[in-house]
Design an enzyme around this catalytic site. Structure first.
Site, mmCIF file in Angstrom:
data_model
loop_
_atom_site.group_PDB
_atom_site.id
_atom_site.type_symbol
_atom_site.label_atom_id
_atom_site.label_comp_id
_atom_site.label_asym_id
_atom_site.label_seq_id
_atom_site.Cartn_x
_atom_site.Cartn_y
_atom_site.Cartn_z
ATOM 1 N N GLU A 80 0.833 -1.222 0.000
ATOM 2 C CA GLU A 80 0.000 0.000 0.000
ATOM 3 C C GLU A 80 0.859 1.260 0.000
ATOM 4 O O GLU A 80 0.498 2.263 0.617
ATOM 5 C CB GLU A 80 -0.947 0.047 1.209
ATOM 6 C CG GLU A 80 -2.002 -1.014 1.250
ATOM 7 C CD GLU A 80 -2.861 -1.045 0.000
ATOM 8 O OE1 GLU A 80 -2.912 -0.029 -0.719
ATOM 9 O OE2 GLU A 80 -3.447 -2.094 -0.262
HETATM 10 C C1 LIG Z 1 3.050 -9.768 -0.047
HETATM 11 C C2 LIG Z 1 2.778 -8.621 -0.947
HETATM 12 C C3 LIG Z 1 1.482 -8.291 -1.270
HETATM 13 C C4 LIG Z 1 1.208 -7.238 -2.151
HETATM 14 N N1 LIG Z 1 -0.080 -6.978 -2.533
HETATM 15 C C5 LIG Z 1 -0.302 -6.133 -3.577
HETATM 16 C C6 LIG Z 1 -1.587 -6.000 -4.145
HETATM 17 O O1 LIG Z 1 -2.559 -6.600 -3.685
HETATM 18 N N2 LIG Z 1 -1.730 -5.195 -5.228
HETATM 19 C C7 LIG Z 1 -0.691 -4.511 -5.773
HETATM 20 O O2 LIG Z 1 -0.883 -3.825 -6.761
HETATM 21 N N3 LIG Z 1 0.544 -4.594 -5.234
HETATM 22 C C8 LIG Z 1 0.768 -5.388 -4.154
HETATM 23 N N4 LIG Z 1 2.022 -5.498 -3.624
HETATM 24 C C9 LIG Z 1 3.089 -4.697 -4.162
HETATM 25 C C10 LIG Z 1 3.538 -3.590 -3.221
HETATM 26 O O3 LIG Z 1 2.531 -2.625 -3.088
HETATM 27 C C11 LIG Z 1 4.854 -3.034 -3.762
HETATM 28 O O4 LIG Z 1 5.828 -4.048 -3.568
HETATM 29 C C12 LIG Z 1 5.267 -1.744 -3.094
HETATM 30 O O5 LIG Z 1 4.382 -0.710 -3.435
HETATM 31 C C13 LIG Z 1 6.686 -1.307 -3.471
HETATM 32 O O6 LIG Z 1 6.911 -1.411 -4.852
HETATM 33 P P1 LIG Z 1 8.201 -2.194 -5.363
HETATM 34 O O7 LIG Z 1 8.222 -3.527 -4.711
HETATM 35 O O8 LIG Z 1 8.202 -2.163 -6.841
HETATM 36 O O9 LIG Z 1 9.415 -1.381 -4.793
HETATM 37 P P2 LIG Z 1 10.114 -0.115 -5.481
HETATM 38 O O10 LIG Z 1 9.084 0.831 -5.962
HETATM 39 O O11 LIG Z 1 11.121 -0.593 -6.463
HETATM 40 O O12 LIG Z 1 10.853 0.539 -4.239
HETATM 41 C C14 LIG Z 1 12.106 0.060 -3.749
HETATM 42 C C15 LIG Z 1 12.589 0.980 -2.615
HETATM 43 O O13 LIG Z 1 12.771 2.300 -3.107
HETATM 44 C C16 LIG Z 1 12.000 3.229 -2.369
HETATM 45 N N5 LIG Z 1 11.453 4.242 -3.278
HETATM 46 C C17 LIG Z 1 10.962 4.058 -4.524
HETATM 47 N N6 LIG Z 1 10.560 5.228 -5.025
HETATM 48 C C18 LIG Z 1 10.794 6.172 -4.103
HETATM 49 C C19 LIG Z 1 10.597 7.577 -4.035
HETATM 50 N N7 LIG Z 1 10.058 8.245 -5.046
HETATM 51 N N8 LIG Z 1 10.962 8.221 -2.905
HETATM 52 C C20 LIG Z 1 11.495 7.555 -1.861
HETATM 53 N N9 LIG Z 1 11.728 6.229 -1.884
HETATM 54 C C21 LIG Z 1 11.379 5.543 -2.982
HETATM 55 C C22 LIG Z 1 10.878 2.419 -1.735
HETATM 56 O O14 LIG Z 1 10.390 3.026 -0.554
HETATM 57 C C23 LIG Z 1 11.591 1.099 -1.459
HETATM 58 O O15 LIG Z 1 12.279 1.168 -0.236
HETATM 59 C C24 LIG Z 1 2.287 -6.512 -2.688
HETATM 60 C C25 LIG Z 1 3.602 -6.816 -2.323
HETATM 61 C C26 LIG Z 1 3.860 -7.878 -1.499
HETATM 62 C C27 LIG Z 1 5.284 -8.214 -1.175
#
Ligand SMILES: Cc1cc2nc3c(=O)[nH]c(=O)nc-3n(C[C@H](O)[C@H](O)[C@H](O)COP(=O)(O)OP(=O)(O)OC[C@H]3O[C@@H](n4cnc5c(N)ncnc54)[C@H](O)[C@@H]3O)c2cc1C
Length: 601
Positions: free
Chosen positions: A441
């Site tokens: 989220e």
């Molecule tokens: C068990 C699980 C359930 C999930 N359920 C859902 C779901 O139901 N629906 C759905 O759509 N998604 C879901 N997700 C996905 C989840 O919402 C994302 O993993 C999350 O939003 C982070 O995206 P990412 O993994 O691509 O990380 P990234 O976006 O690649 O981020 C990596 C790191 O960089 C930081 N970062 C990135 N951009 C910025 C910025 N602009 N400023 C500061 N820091 C930044 C982040 O905080 C993080 O620490 C789920 C994930 C998991 C693991």
């Protein structure tokens, strides 16, 4: 085996005494929430969660979900039957609109049920949790036809919902999504693409799954301004609104993950799946944010919930486990050793947990009341103010609530010593389960930036100024009372730190945005500390009044006052250190080059 008892006494205290829900009886929906009804919801939801959901928590963790050869997913033993019971008892209908089959009661009560469910079995609670988020997006942005088609069945729990944002190459930066939506002659869209990490994406508990999917129409801007939102049902509703033909959406795999094993985290393949647009073209992100704001509050509650269940078990263990002697001399001279409960370091961890969970519960339920007032308060001014407060608080409840929730679960594991590391005791599951709430989220880093980059500046700072005013007024009135004065004075210092940090951002963020980014996490924590401080002051005020009037439940109210003092002694001073971190700026944080991070040969 860990146990769970719903914290019904504390919840009644917050709902009835601190929030005084009965005093809102003139507002629509609140009249249904009579004192008897509030008691029934709290007690019965607590019973259902303790007796039906909690016994499945370890089962779900051990078994996980299984993807079958045909792409279907089987949930852990007992989940399907428990979901039937959940549906039959109507727990998902409490705060939903009456016109679509809900009970139209205050969100405050809906949040109470959410906490008990997430504490007793977070993986299970996510199935209805995601559904609730999808319901809020359709309610806010769906057409009348979409509302009639989907809401009654989703609210009743016959159908469940999901949210599909994330793709392999983008999670935070949704402007980059590649899923395509091709318009069809009949007004529908053909959705094609791959979504990953989709919670509750496929399972065997409901007769249909309604996916809300972000995708791009042809020629849409290549940014977050080019995203639209679509309803994509697993089974296309037939002419009577029943599940009909299978749609072109399949679960390709389920993830092996750290925790919440009972929830299916799916890779979803959309292959020309039929979908219908929700709201306006290219305005999908705004629609999805409605869903995410509801879901973010739910995730904040997961932090509280995991802290609560791990705390309950750690208290039992600390009273039972005997090691060493109290520093002040044997507490139980007849026994070979004293319970570890006598050691200040163990007490520190337990008091931290007590102060956090009770304060956080108060904050979450006060937040829920703002959600209600946003829709139901009598005047436009009151509705706007409530909306402003909950928008400001949402990243704090999510970010601070889950950072601390994880910390507390971790510390409660520590109370068990080595036994906490052993699966049989169940404590390591709480740590694993609580970890995800800091990530999904919108990561907590993103919550911090939402708070500092958007919410602080919103309407020229009107929201944060309104928050400061609320805290200032509470402090001023409490200072007149000798019992409350020390707590009020401590909170006053933290508020001064928060105001100074806010000012520092105003003076520096324009010239160097990294100064804002470097302090955002710390600011979110200061705001968490001050927000819980406000709640503790309010709870202490009620407790002091009850004690001075005379009460049969003296021990409960005295413990409230003591815990409020502990909060003032042990949580509030951190605000000063956080302020200093913020004021140190981004210079040393951003100074090194990428090569400087390489491991030395
Ligand atoms: C068990 C699980 C359930 C999930 N359920 C859902 C779901 O139901 N629906 C759905 O759509 N998604 C879901 N997700 C996905 C989840 O919402 C994302 O993993 C999350 O939003 C982070 O995206 P990412 O993994 O691509 O990380 P990234 O976006 O690649 O981020 C990596 C790191 O960089 C930081 N970062 C990135 N951009 C910025 C910025 N602009 N400023 C500061 N820091 C930044 C982040 O905080 C993080 O620490 C789920 C994930 C998991 C693991």
């Amino acid at each position: 085996m860990p146990t769970y008892t719903a914290p019904t006494r504390d919840t009644r205290f917050i709902v009835n005494e601190m929030l005084d829900l009965a005093s809102y009886g003139n507002l629509p929906g609140f009249e249904n929430a009579s004192a008897d009804m509030i008691d029934t919801v709290i007690n019965e939801a607590g019973k259902f969660c303790a007796e039906v959901l909690h016994p499945l928590n370890q089962v779900g963790d051990r078994e996980g979900c299984t993807r079958n050869a045909d792409g279907s997913v089987t949930t852990p033993t007992g989940f399907k039957k428990a979901f039937e019971q959940y549906r039959e008892s109507g727990w998902g209908t409490i705060a939903q609109p009456e016109e679509f089959g809900g009970q139209g009661m205050p969100h405050v009560l809906g949040f109470v049920v959410e906490e008990f469910m997430a504490a007793s079995n977070q993986a299970f609670a996510m199935y209805p949790g995601l559904t609730a988020g999808a319901i809020s997006a359709i309610t806010a942005k769906g057409s009348d036809e979409q509302k009639e088609m989907y809401l009654p069945k989703m609210i009743s729990g016959e159908w469940t919902g999901t949210m599909n944002l994330t793709e392999p190459h983008c999670g935070t930066d949704l402007g980059m999504i590649r899923t395509k939506a091709e318009p069809q002659a009949d007004g529908s869209y053909a959705i094609t693409g791959t979504k990953i990490f989709i919670s509750a994406g496929e399972h065997d508990m409901s007769e249909n799954i309604i996916h809300l999917v972000l995708a791009k129409t042809p020629g849409a801007p290549d940014s977050s301004k080019g995203i639209s939102l679509f309803i994509v049902p697993k089974f296309l509703p037939d002419a009577d609104g029943n599940p009909g033909a299978r749609n072109g959406v399949m679960c390709g795999s389920i993830e092996e993950k750290m925790g919440i094993h009972g929830n299916s985290t799916c890779l979803m393949n959309y292959d020309s799946a039929t979908g219908w647009m929700v709201g306006e073209e290219n305005k999908g992100l705004a629609a999805m944010f409605i869903m995410m704001n509801a879901a973010r509050l739910g995730v904040g509650i997961q932090g509280l919930a995991q802290a609560e269940i791990s705390y309950q078990n750690a208290v039992t263990y600390a009273l039972d486990r005997r090691q060493g002697r109290a520093l002040t001399g044997p507490a139980d001279p007849q026994a070979q050793a004293d319970p570890i409960f006598v050691h200040p370091d163990v007490r520190r961890m337990l008091m931290d947990a007590k102060a956090f969970t009770e304060g956080m519960r108060a904050l979450a339920l006060w937040g829920a009341l703002q959600v209600d007032l946003t829709h139901k308060a009598q005047t436009e001014e009151e509705r706007e103010e409530a909306d402003m407060i909950i928008s400001l608080l949402t990243p704090v409840i999510k970010g601070y609530g889950t950072d601390k929730g994880y910390d507390i679960a971790n510390n409660m594991q520590q109370v068990y010593g080595g036994h906490g590391y052993i699966a049989e005791w169940g404590m390591e599951q709480f740590v694993r389960d609580s970890r995800i709430a800091m990530i999904y989220e919108g990561t907590n880093g993103v919550q911090a930036m939402d708070l500092c980059g958007r919410k602080l500046a919103h309407k020229g700072g009107a929201a944060i100024q309104a928050f400061f005013k609320t805290v200032d007024e509470e402090i001023a009135s409490a200072k007149a009372d000798e019992t409350l004065k020390p707590i009020a004075e401590a909170l006053d210092k933290a508020l001064t730190d928060q105001k100074a940090a806010t000012m520092w951002f105003m003076q520096h963020a324009m010239q160097n945005p990294n100064d804002l980014g470097a302090g955002a996490h710390h600011y979110m924590h200061i705001m968490g500390i001050v927000s819980l401080g406000l709640m503790w002051l309010r709870m202490a005020k009620v407790a002091a009044a009850r004690l001075s009037q005379g009460t049969d439940d003296k021990a409960f109210y005295e413990a409230k006052l003591t815990t409020a003092r502990y909060y003032a002694d042990r949580f509030i001073p951190d605000a000063g250190a956080l302020r200093r971190k913020i004021e140190s700026g981004a210079a040393s944080m951003m100074a090194l080059e990428a090569d400087d991070f390489a491991t030395a040969a």
